[in-house]
Design a protein around this motif. Structure first.
Motif, mmCIF file in Angstrom:
data_model
loop_
_atom_site.group_PDB
_atom_site.id
_atom_site.type_symbol
_atom_site.label_atom_id
_atom_site.label_comp_id
_atom_site.label_asym_id
_atom_site.label_seq_id
_atom_site.Cartn_x
_atom_site.Cartn_y
_atom_site.Cartn_z
ATOM 1 N N TYR A 59 -0.607 54.762 2.924
ATOM 2 C CA TYR A 59 -0.139 53.200 3.435
ATOM 3 C C TYR A 59 1.105 52.792 3.468
ATOM 4 O O TYR A 59 1.844 53.191 2.562
ATOM 5 C CB TYR A 59 -1.276 52.412 3.143
ATOM 6 C CG TYR A 59 -2.493 52.694 3.269
ATOM 7 C CD1 TYR A 59 -3.513 53.387 2.146
ATOM 8 C CD2 TYR A 59 -3.032 52.251 4.543
ATOM 9 C CE1 TYR A 59 -4.891 53.614 2.408
ATOM 10 C CE2 TYR A 59 -4.632 52.598 4.802
ATOM 11 C CZ TYR A 59 -5.385 53.126 3.487
ATOM 12 O OH TYR A 59 -6.602 53.493 4.000
ATOM 13 N N ASP A 61 3.572 50.159 2.398
ATOM 14 C CA ASP A 61 3.624 49.034 1.519
ATOM 15 C C ASP A 61 3.097 47.648 1.929
ATOM 16 O O ASP A 61 2.282 47.029 1.512
ATOM 17 C CB ASP A 61 4.920 48.880 0.780
ATOM 18 C CG ASP A 61 5.152 50.110 -0.055
ATOM 19 O OD1 ASP A 61 6.289 50.325 -0.559
ATOM 20 O OD2 ASP A 61 4.163 51.015 -0.701
ATOM 21 N N LYS A 64 -0.908 47.785 2.387
ATOM 22 C CA LYS A 64 -1.769 48.127 1.333
ATOM 23 C C LYS A 64 -2.560 47.065 0.910
ATOM 24 O O LYS A 64 -1.850 45.895 0.652
ATOM 25 C CB LYS A 64 -0.872 48.643 0.502
ATOM 26 C CG LYS A 64 -0.335 49.962 0.510
ATOM 27 C CD LYS A 64 0.540 50.528 -0.901
ATOM 28 C CE LYS A 64 0.973 51.783 -0.678
ATOM 29 N NZ LYS A 64 1.776 52.364 -1.718
#
Length: 129
Positions: A59, A61, A64
């Motif tokens: 993912y 950042d 996430k």
């Protein structure tokens, strides 16, 4: 002919949720990886989430803890569940897949393709403040 078809985009208020879907169609043998990217005007396309067979998802950042990618292998489909959406998530979201498939000519003789990268046409997600 192999195609990726996205759906599920739309307008949502900040804090809301959406689920994007992408189905791969055609004479697909198997799928190595599928993912979602997004792009805003004047910006490069960026990775949102990616999932490869046998590995944990990756993912960006910025998403996430809010976005979840998943695959339904028998349906050749990848999903992106988006929660707690923010205005900065507004973008065109593109499906990407690394595919193994066959194509047939007019004599029905197949040509096999391995690890071919394909893109969908994109679906717009707009998050209002």
């Amino acid at each position: 002919q192999v195609q990726l078809v996205e759906s599920g985009g739309g307008l949502v208020q900040a804090g809301g949720s959406l689920r994007l879907s992408c189905v791969a169609t055609g004479s697909i043998t198997s799928i190595n990886a599928m993912g979602w990217y997004r792009q805003t005007p004047g910006q490069s396309r960026e990775l949102v989430a990616h999932i490869r067979s046998g590995r944990s998802p990756d993912y960006a950042d910025s998403v996430k803890g809010r976005f979840t990618i998943s695959r339904d292998n028998p349906k050749n489909t990848v999903y992106l569940q988006m929660a707690n959406l923010k205005p900065e998530d507004t973008a065109v979201y593109y499906c990407n897949a690394e595919l193994n498939y066959s194509e047939y000519d007019s004599s029905l003789i197949p040509t096999f393709h391995y690890g071919m990268n394909h893109w969908g046409k994109g679906t717009l997600v707009t998050v209002s403040a």
